[in-house]
Motif scaffolding. Structure first.
Motif, PDB file in Angstrom:
ATOM      1  N   GLU A  16       0.871  -1.175   0.000  1.00 15.65           N
ATOM      2  CA  GLU A  16       0.000   0.000   0.000  1.00 15.65           C
ATOM      3  C   GLU A  16       0.910   1.227   0.000  1.00 15.65           C
ATOM      4  OE1 GLU A  16      -4.061   1.649   0.543  1.00 15.65           O
ATOM      5  OE2 GLU A  16      -3.272  -0.231  -0.196  1.00 15.65           O
ATOM      6  N   ILE A  17       1.542   1.472  -1.137  1.00 18.98           N
ATOM      7  CA  ILE A  17       2.526   2.553  -1.241  1.00 18.98           C
ATOM      8  C   ILE A  17       1.809   3.900  -1.246  1.00 18.98           C
ATOM      9  CG2 ILE A  17       4.322   3.582  -2.672  1.00 18.98           C
ATOM     10  CD1 ILE A  17       5.004   0.696  -3.584  1.00 18.98           C
ATOM     11  N   TYR A  18       2.197   4.739  -0.306  1.00 21.56           N
ATOM     12  CA  TYR A  18       1.577   6.055  -0.200  1.00 21.56           C
ATOM     13  C   TYR A  18       2.218   7.002  -1.214  1.00 21.56           C
ATOM     14  CZ  TYR A  18      -0.744  10.080   1.712  1.00 21.56           C
ATOM     15  OH  TYR A  18      -1.551  11.184   1.858  1.00 21.56           O
ATOM     16  N   ALA A  26       0.474  15.251   4.595  1.00 27.38           N
ATOM     17  CA  ALA A  26      -0.185  13.966   4.854  1.00 27.38           C
ATOM     18  C   ALA A  26      -0.023  13.687   6.343  1.00 27.38           C
ATOM     19  CB  ALA A  26       0.457  12.861   4.029  1.00 27.38           C
ATOM     20  N   VAL A  27      -1.119  13.333   7.009  1.00 28.69           N
ATOM     21  CA  VAL A  27      -1.087  13.094   8.453  1.00 28.69           C
ATOM     22  C   VAL A  27      -1.399  11.627   8.718  1.00 28.69           C
ATOM     23  CG1 VAL A  27      -2.069  13.735  10.684  1.00 28.69           C
ATOM     24  CG2 VAL A  27      -1.748  15.483   8.924  1.00 28.69           C
ATOM     25  N   PHE A  28      -0.531  10.992   9.515  1.00 28.50           N
ATOM     26  CA  PHE A  28      -0.668   9.570   9.845  1.00 28.50           C
ATOM     27  C   PHE A  28      -0.804   9.408  11.354  1.00 28.50           C
ATOM     28  CE2 PHE A  28       1.937  10.040   6.062  1.00 28.50           C
ATOM     29  CZ  PHE A  28       1.331   9.175   5.169  1.00 28.50           C
ATOM     30  N   HIS A  29      -1.860   8.702  11.778  1.00 30.92           N
ATOM     31  CA  HIS A  29      -2.066   8.385  13.188  1.00 30.92           C
ATOM     32  C   HIS A  29      -1.461   6.996  13.410  1.00 30.92           C
ATOM     33  CE1 HIS A  29      -5.173  11.612  14.060  1.00 30.92           C
ATOM     34  NE2 HIS A  29      -4.849  11.761  12.795  1.00 30.92           N
ATOM     35  N   PRO A  69      -5.457  -2.655   3.359  1.00 29.80           N
ATOM     36  CA  PRO A  69      -4.829  -3.056   4.617  1.00 29.80           C
ATOM     37  C   PRO A  69      -4.704  -1.879   5.588  1.00 29.80           C
ATOM     38  CG  PRO A  69      -3.123  -2.750   2.956  1.00 29.80           C
ATOM     39  CD  PRO A  69      -4.454  -2.497   2.275  1.00 29.80           C
ATOM     40  N   PRO A  70      -4.451  -2.161   6.866  1.00 25.97           N
ATOM     41  CA  PRO A  70      -4.423  -1.101   7.888  1.00 25.97           C
ATOM     42  C   PRO A  70      -3.087  -0.376   7.993  1.00 25.97           C
ATOM     43  CG  PRO A  70      -4.097  -3.210   8.925  1.00 25.97           C
ATOM     44  CD  PRO A  70      -4.319  -3.493   7.456  1.00 25.97           C
ATOM     45  N   TYR A  71      -2.420  -0.188   6.876  1.00 23.87           N
ATOM     46  CA  TYR A  71      -1.101   0.443   6.886  1.00 23.87           C
ATOM     47  C   TYR A  71      -0.831   1.134   5.554  1.00 23.87           C
ATOM     48  CZ  TYR A  71      -0.111  -4.014   4.549  1.00 23.87           C
ATOM     49  OH  TYR A  71      -0.169  -5.107   3.708  1.00 23.87           O
ATOM     50  N   TYR A  72       0.243   1.940   5.566  1.00 24.18           N
ATOM     51  CA  TYR A  72       0.788   2.551   4.350  1.00 24.18           C
ATOM     52  C   TYR A  72       2.265   2.190   4.276  1.00 24.18           C
ATOM     53  CZ  TYR A  72      -3.322   5.595   4.183  1.00 24.18           C
ATOM     54  OH  TYR A  72      -4.596   6.091   4.125  1.00 24.18           O
ATOM     55  N   ASP A  73       2.757   1.947   3.073  1.00 24.92           N
ATOM     56  CA  ASP A  73       4.172   1.684   2.862  1.00 24.92           C
ATOM     57  C   ASP A  73       4.829   2.953   2.333  1.00 24.92           C
ATOM     58  OD1 ASP A  73       4.138  -1.069   3.609  1.00 24.92           O
ATOM     59  OD2 ASP A  73       3.193  -1.526   1.693  1.00 24.92           O
ATOM     60  N   ILE A  74       5.915   3.350   2.987  1.00 25.92           N
ATOM     61  CA  ILE A  74       6.656   4.557   2.629  1.00 25.92           C
ATOM     62  C   ILE A  74       7.950   4.112   1.953  1.00 25.92           C
ATOM     63  CG2 ILE A  74       7.720   6.660   3.518  1.00 25.92           C
ATOM     64  CD1 ILE A  74       4.615   6.444   3.991  1.00 25.92           C
ATOM     65  N   THR A  75       8.196   4.579   0.712  1.00 27.63           N
ATOM     66  CA  THR A  75       9.345   4.083  -0.045  1.00 27.63           C
ATOM     67  C   THR A  75      10.386   5.113  -0.487  1.00 27.63           C
ATOM     68  OG1 THR A  75       8.108   4.176  -2.121  1.00 27.63           O
ATOM     69  CG2 THR A  75       8.040   2.096  -0.910  1.00 27.63           C
ATOM     70  N   PRO A  76      10.109   6.431  -0.537  1.00 27.48           N
ATOM     71  CA  PRO A  76      11.176   7.340  -0.974  1.00 27.48           C
ATOM     72  C   PRO A  76      12.404   7.227  -0.054  1.00 27.48           C
ATOM     73  CG  PRO A  76       9.061   8.480  -0.995  1.00 27.48           C
ATOM     74  CD  PRO A  76       8.854   7.158  -0.285  1.00 27.48           C
ATOM     75  N   SER A  77      13.548   6.951  -0.638  1.00 24.94           N
ATOM     76  CA  SER A  77      14.758   6.660   0.132  1.00 24.94           C
ATOM     77  C   SER A  77      15.118   7.755   1.136  1.00 24.94           C
ATOM     78  CB  SER A  77      15.926   6.439  -0.832  1.00 24.94           C
ATOM     79  OG  SER A  77      17.105   6.188  -0.123  1.00 24.94           O
TER      80      SER A  77
END
Length: 117
Positions: A16-18, A26-29, A69-77
């Motif tokens: 789940e790439i944001y 972008a705000v993440f709890h 899914p209940p998450y986000y994947d963060i990929t920028p290095s």
């Protein structure tokens, strides 16, 4: 915190790439996180067909992301390294993580800060 790609475990699908939009916070709890690796297919001009990257999976409060899914994947290095140093210090109670991207493309920088929920 030094991140060693070879020693990290694989993050399991689904991914789940944001996608950060320039200038839009972008705000993440966050409830927890996991650092691992995954293969991505970069879309920027001149990118390789696929790339093995370090990613951070941010598990978030289900009230803020009801869809699976209940998450986000963060990929920028650059962001992954910035975030890993912040997250190992712990998630402050009552705070959310706010991330703002400056420009589109692989040269982007990010502003990262804890903000009240």
């Amino acid at each position: 915190m030094a991140l060693d790609l070879e020693r990290l475990s694989w993050l399991e699908p689904p991914y789940e790439i944001y996608e950060f939009k320039p200038g839009e916070p972008a705000v993440f709890h966050i409830t927890s996180y996991k650092i691992g690796k995954m293969r991505i297919i970069p879309r920027w001009p001149g990118a390789p067909p696929e790339k093995l990257v370090i990613a951070i999976r941010l598990y978030v409060d289900p009230a803020t992301k009801p869809a699976y899914p209940p998450y986000y994947d963060i990929t920028p290095s650059r962001l992954v390294h910035q975030l890993s140093n912040l997250l190992v210090q712990g998630i402050p109670p009552g705070m959310a993580l706010q991330i703002t991207r400056d420009i589109p493309g692989p040269k982007a920088h990010f502003t990262v800060e804890w903000v009240p929920k």
